[in-house]
Design a protein around this motif. Structure first.
Motif, PDB file in Angstrom:
ATOM      1  N   MET A  32       6.483  -1.468  -4.785  1.00  0.00           N
ATOM      2  CA  MET A  32       6.592  -0.181  -5.482  1.00  0.00           C
ATOM      3  C   MET A  32       7.498   0.723  -4.670  1.00  0.00           C
ATOM      4  N   GLU A  69       6.612   6.189  -7.451  1.00  0.00           N
ATOM      5  CA  GLU A  69       6.081   5.436  -8.599  1.00  0.00           C
ATOM      6  C   GLU A  69       6.541   6.081  -9.905  1.00  0.00           C
ATOM      7  N   GLU A  76       2.313  -4.291 -10.795  1.00  0.00           N
ATOM      8  CA  GLU A  76       0.843  -4.304 -10.806  1.00  0.00           C
ATOM      9  C   GLU A  76       0.342  -5.736 -10.717  1.00  0.00           C
ATOM     10  N   HIS A  94      -0.227  -3.410  -5.678  1.00  0.00           N
ATOM     11  CA  HIS A  94       1.150  -3.548  -6.125  1.00  0.00           C
ATOM     12  C   HIS A  94       1.853  -4.564  -5.230  1.00  0.00           C
ATOM     13  N   ASP A 126      -5.770  -6.277 -11.556  1.00  0.00           N
ATOM     14  CA  ASP A 126      -4.653  -5.333 -11.584  1.00  0.00           C
ATOM     15  C   ASP A 126      -5.103  -4.055 -12.302  1.00  0.00           C
ATOM     16  N   CYS A 170       4.169   2.932 -12.896  1.00  0.00           N
ATOM     17  CA  CYS A 170       3.457   1.820 -12.266  1.00  0.00           C
ATOM     18  C   CYS A 170       4.375   1.128 -11.267  1.00  0.00           C
ATOM     19  N   GLY A 171       3.764   0.376 -10.374  1.00  0.00           N
ATOM     20  CA  GLY A 171       4.499  -0.527  -9.509  1.00  0.00           C
ATOM     21  C   GLY A 171       4.443  -1.905 -10.141  1.00  0.00           C
ATOM     22  N   ASP A 202      -1.749   5.679  -4.273  1.00  0.00           N
ATOM     23  CA  ASP A 202      -0.484   4.977  -4.497  1.00  0.00           C
ATOM     24  C   ASP A 202       0.513   5.216  -3.367  1.00  0.00           C
TER      25      ASP A 202
END
Ligand code: CA
Ligand code: CA
Length: 299
Positions: free
Chosen positions: A186, A190, A197, A183, A35, A194-195, A156
């Motif tokens: 998400m 974002e 993770e 992720h 992650d 973060c999503g 992302d």
């Protein structure tokens, strides 16, 4: 199948990174991924500020693809994604859109079970696995794995999931493909930094394309084709993604500049990928119905 394990990881995408494995063009490869915290977070007592920051955003690889030469396009078919049984989220002052109103840091561990991620006692959501970091080595200065750009990287983009095909530039011989930062789920933007993770594994087929004129990074899903662009601001990223798709319509579908622009204004969807990385990322989505109507086949 060739598998690349998480003991071979990088924290910057660079032409001088030694390849950890070699694949033939057309070969299928499995990347095991940590992650984005390097799997350092084991309990909700741990905080972002207490992590070893030299181990943030690891990307597994890089993979050398034989016969991939500068100027080619690397076709990455994402065949499958496997996820761990839990994900992690953090937030805190200075992080993400809410960073200015938060006064302390928090950590959440989210169970993943039966195709769902459990957010809290009341809320569970279906998994939407996606790859946060995926890219090739840039030709020039190294780019850290936390930053997106023309090479891909930390884009992302919620749409980079199983069953999609990502086209990346080949800037150096062998392309040097690396990926990580998955992720389980998400939202676009974002916004919290973060999503969900999560560690896991990604199976891809890698093919070096000669004479491919697609703008990169470019993603093809079942429903849409997408030009992805990263820049210092969301405005610039949106403009870049839109103009990339405009060029695609003119160059590949042979539309006039006016026809292409009007089409994007009618049927194109300009979306935000993320607003929290050192460069921001947008994508312009074009329905596949357009390319189908023109008889266009993606390489
Ligand atoms: Ca990321
Ligand atoms: Ca992430």
């Amino acid at each position: 199948m060739l598998t690349i394990h998480t003991d071979t990881k990088i924290h910057r995408m660079a032409r001088d990174n030694a390849p950890v494995a070699r694949a033939k063009s057309g070969e299928t490869v499995r990347f095991e991924t940590l992650d984005c915290f390097g799997c350092q977070i084991k309990t909700e007592d741990q905080r972002l500020g207490g992590l070893d920051w030299s181990n943030i955003n690891p990307a597994t690889g890089p993979l050398f693809i034989e016969n991939a030469m500068p100027g080619d396009v690397l076709k990455v078919e994402i065949l499958g994604i496997e996820l761990d049984d839990h994900g992690v989220m953090v937030d805190g002052p200075g992080e993400g859109v809410m960073g200015g109103v938060l006064t302390d840091e928090a950590t959440k561990i989210l169970p993943v079970e039966n195709g769902m991620v459990r957010f809290n006692d009341k809320l569970s959501f279906p998994l939407r696995p996606m790859i946060g970091v995926i890219g090739t080595a840039p030709a020039g200065d190294p780019i850290d794995t936390g930053t997106p750009g023309a090479h891909g990287g930390n884009m992302d983009c919620t749409k980079i999931g199983a069953g999609t095909t990502l086209y990346l530039p080949v800037n150096v011989e062998g392309a040097l493909l690396a990926m990580g930062d998955m992720h389980a789920l998400m939202g676009d933007g974002e916004v919290g930094v973060c999503g969900v993770e999560i560690a896991g594994a990604i199976t891809v087929r890698v093919t070096a394309l000669k004479g491919c004129a697609l703008p990169t990074p470019f993603l093809v899903t079942e429903d849409a084709a997408m030009a992805i662009f990263s820049a210092e601001t969301v405005d610039e990223a949106g403009t870049g993604a839109t103009l990339a798709m405009h060029r695609f319509l003119m160059n590949e579908l042979r539309m006039s500049d006016h026809e292409a622009g009007m089409l994007l204004s009618v049927a194109g969807n300009l979306c935000i990928c993320q607003v929290v990385d050192p460069e921001k990322t947008c994508r312009m989505e074009l329905p596949r119905a357009v390319t189908k109507a023109y008889g266009y086949q993606f390489a």
